[in-house]
Design an enzyme around this catalytic site. Structure first.
Site, PDB file in Angstrom:
ATOM      1  N   ASP A  16     -21.280  18.670  -6.925  1.00 10.33           N
ATOM      2  CA  ASP A  16     -22.749  18.578  -6.830  1.00 10.33           C
ATOM      3  C   ASP A  16     -23.316  19.323  -5.616  1.00 10.33           C
ATOM      4  O   ASP A  16     -24.366  18.964  -5.100  1.00 10.33           O
ATOM      5  CB  ASP A  16     -23.214  17.115  -6.795  1.00 10.33           C
ATOM      6  CG  ASP A  16     -23.174  16.468  -8.173  1.00 10.33           C
ATOM      7  OD1 ASP A  16     -22.857  17.168  -9.142  1.00 10.33           O
ATOM      8  OD2 ASP A  16     -23.462  15.262  -8.263  1.00 10.33           O
ATOM      9  N   CYS A  55     -19.349  16.858 -14.318  1.00 12.65           N
ATOM     10  CA  CYS A  55     -18.016  16.758 -13.717  1.00 12.65           C
ATOM     11  C   CYS A  55     -16.841  17.019 -14.654  1.00 12.65           C
ATOM     12  O   CYS A  55     -16.126  18.011 -14.506  1.00 12.65           O
ATOM     13  CB  CYS A  55     -17.853  15.377 -13.091  1.00 12.65           C
ATOM     14  SG  CYS A  55     -19.076  14.987 -11.818  1.00 12.65           S
ATOM     15  N   HIS A 110     -11.046  12.981 -12.262  1.00 10.26           N
ATOM     16  CA  HIS A 110     -12.089  12.749 -13.271  1.00 10.26           C
ATOM     17  C   HIS A 110     -11.755  13.355 -14.637  1.00 10.26           C
ATOM     18  O   HIS A 110     -12.637  13.822 -15.356  1.00 10.26           O
ATOM     19  CB  HIS A 110     -13.452  13.264 -12.786  1.00 10.26           C
ATOM     20  CG  HIS A 110     -14.598  12.495 -13.393  1.00 10.26           C
ATOM     21  ND1 HIS A 110     -15.916  12.851 -13.228  1.00 10.26           N
ATOM     22  CD2 HIS A 110     -14.591  11.382 -14.176  1.00 10.26           C
ATOM     23  CE1 HIS A 110     -16.687  11.994 -13.867  1.00 10.26           C
ATOM     24  NE2 HIS A 110     -15.905  11.092 -14.449  1.00 10.26           N
TER      25      HIS A 110
END
Length: 241
Positions: A16, A55, A110
């Site tokens: 981000d 993500c 993730h």
């Protein structure tokens, strides 16, 4: 015999980070000297785009070389410990491992929180970090979603507790140790997906003090980015050594 011609590979992956939040891309209020030096000594890709703005799909594309839909990850994955992830397939890590590289990941995965989808199942010999989308930088707990908070910090496939240690700094340290251990021996692939500057915007006081002149909101973001830049500096120092 000559030197091994295979290059070492290090990928630094922010989470981000705004396009304009580095000095090398125009920010004049956030101290990022190490990342700026990388840009000055290399190339700035001013029209490069990730395969996804979120993500999990972007990480799947990075590691497989496929579009998210073809890699099997089209949306953000959850943080429950039974969350499935990246379908079994070759990755950058497994391909390089098959060519004699030592492989390590340090940071945010993730791509599946269940043990069956841990990084070590995809070619990473060494792994340290968390499996969900974000964690508290100091407690390493995932607080989001419609389930109780979940502690999420792993060394390989072993859960570990480092309560109170700032995660960005620890990620930089573990990546540095990996580089130092393998430099001059086998070639290595070191993947460093920082969670910074993803929320929550936590930063040590020393970094907040460096940008204390900035207004609230910008100040916290700048401190998180500055802390990441310092961790990048440690990694670059290890490479130079």
């Amino acid at each position: 015999m000559g030197a091994d011609p295979r290059p070492n590979i290090v990928i630094l992956y922010a989470d981000d980070l705004g396009y304009g939040d580095l000095g090398c891309f125009g920010a004049d209020d956030i101290p990022t000297p190490h990342l700026d030096a990388l840009a000055a000594g290399g190339a700035r890709l001013t029209q490069w785009y990730a395969n996804s703005p979120v993500c999990s799909p972007s990480r799947a594309s990075l590691l497989t070389g496929k579009y998210p839909s073809r890699a099997g990850i089209e949306s953000i994955l959850g943080g429950r410990r039974d969350t499935a992830g990246l379908p079994p397939q070759p990755t950058l890590a497994s391909e390089l491992a098959g060519r004699g590289y030592r492989t390590g990941i340090f940071g945010k995965w993730h791509l599946g929180a269940d043990d069956e989808f841990a990084p070590t199942r995809y070619g990473f010999e060494e792994s340290f970090g968390f499996r969900a989308g974000c964690v508290d930088y100091y407690s390493h707990i995932f607080y989001w979603g419609s389930h109780p908070p979940i502690h999420d910090l792993w060394d390989g496939e072993e859960e570990i507790w480092l309560n109170g240690e700032y995660l960005t700094t620890v990620i930089g340290r573990r990546a540095t140790e990996f580089i130092t251990a393998h430099a001059g021996r086998d070639p290595f692939f070191c993947y460093v997906p920082f969670n910074a500057p993803h929320y929550p915007l936590h930063a040590p006081a020393e970094h907040v003090d460096r940008v204390a002149h900035l207004p609230p909101g910008r100040r916290e973001l700048a401190a998180v980015i500055a802390a990441m830049d310092d961790a990048v500096g440690e990694i670059l120092h290890a490479l130079e050594e």
